[in-house]
Design an enzyme around this catalytic site. Structure first.
Site: not given
Ligand SMILES: [Zn+2]
Length: 329
Positions: A196, A249
């Site tokens: 992420k 992501k």
């Molecule tokens: Zn968070």
């Protein structure tokens, strides 16, 4: 003598016979944002057709989703400010927003696969993804692991089908796996937000989740978007700790990372086609500068080609309709 690649492109039947990647409705996961209250359906200005909804409206939406043939949702709780506190207590409560929502959705739609986002930023008054150390003003990794294990059990007891921890704490997968196994949830899968990035593509999501940090940023736990080797390293570490599915992501600007992970891991890979990607396509459609459906489909196929199996996307409903109608793309 050169090779004639065009031979296989001369006929539509043949083109479809040798086509390597397809989009299937089973690939799609639709994100939903639940708020307290009744009859609430509030559109997010930067994300047309994406709403914060109270549970009664979420249940209506689930009916639409199921009827469209979509198999899975990922659920985010969005708590009102006066219920937030320093450790996100509502997320640790079996009667809290996310627990009640999971229970109700699974009761009405037992066959809808419900994935829960596990984090604290939507529930803390400071907006960070865990407990903030008073001394360092940074998120305390190991203290956050402890409460994350508690939150995972709240979701599990509520009947969730898969847990997706998004806070990027070190050791989170091992911690959750152990906590779940000890309580008899050894068959509950974990989808790791293994890669992420600290990305500006999340801008519109912060509007919908109302989760922008009140001070500082998330760069001490989310990954530097310049780093691909680190992304591979963290993904393989999450696999080792017991993740069942890995995730990258955002998606679109990070397909090199998706490819790299897919070459090094045998776990199914998911991409999160994030709010900024969605908002850009919608804005381009509104401006009349693209063929929206074609570009949307091409984008999804790019995810598949890079190695993603699953796609979390705000476009899931419109894609389901396109697939159903067999739109000629
Ligand atoms: Zn968070």
């Amino acid at each position: 003598m050169f090779k004639r690649f065009r031979r296989l492109r001369m006929n539509e039947n043949l083109r479809s016979m040798v086509r390597e990647n397809f989009l299937n409705i089973n690939d799609l996961i639709y994100p939903l944002f639940v708020v307290n209250g009744e009859g609430v359906k509030k559109e997010i200005s930067s994300m047309p057709d994406v709403f914060q909804m109270s549970l009664d409206e979420i249940l209506k939406e689930c009916k639409v989703i199921v009827d469209l043939g979509i198999k899975a949702i990922i659920l985010f709780g969005v708590l009102e400010n006066n219920k937030k506190d320093s450790c996100g207590s509502d997320a640790l409560d079996d009667e809290g927003l996310i627990a009640r929502s999971i229970r109700e959705i699974k009761k009405e739609f037992p066959n809808l696969f419900v994935i829960s986002d596990l984090c604290f930023c939507e529930y803390t008054d400071h907006g960070h993804c865990g407990i903030v150390s008073a001394k360092t003003k940074s998120v305390d990794n190991d203290a956050t692991l402890k409460i994350s294990a508690k939150q995972a059990l709240v979701h599990a007891r509520a009947g969730v089908d898969m847990i997706a921890p998004s806070g990027m704490m070190d050791g989170i997968i091992e911690t959750l796996r152990q906590a779940l196994d000890q309580e008899g949830f050894e068959n509950l899968p974990i989808m790791a937000y293994s890669t992420k990035f600290a990305s500006s593509y999340y801008g519109p999501f912060r509007d919908v989740a109302e989760s922008a940090p009140s001070y500082g940023d998330r760069k001490s736990y989310q990954m530097d978007f310049a780093n691909a080797k680190e992304a591979l390293g963290e993904s393989l570490e999450d696999e080792k700790q017991g993740a069942d599915i890995l995730m990258v992501k955002p998606a679109l600007a990070y397909l090199d990372v998706v490819k790299e992970i897919s070459l090094h891991s045998n776990l199914p890979l998911c991409v999160y086609n994030v709010s900024g990607e969605y908002a850009m396509l919608k804005a381009a459609e509104k401006a009349g500068v693209i063929d929206y459906e074609k570009l949307l489909y091409e984008t999804m196929i790019a995810f598949k080609r890079a190695g993603a199996k699953l796609i979390i996307t705000y476009h899931a409903k419109e894609l389901a309709i396109m697939l159903k109608n067999k739109v000629k793309l």
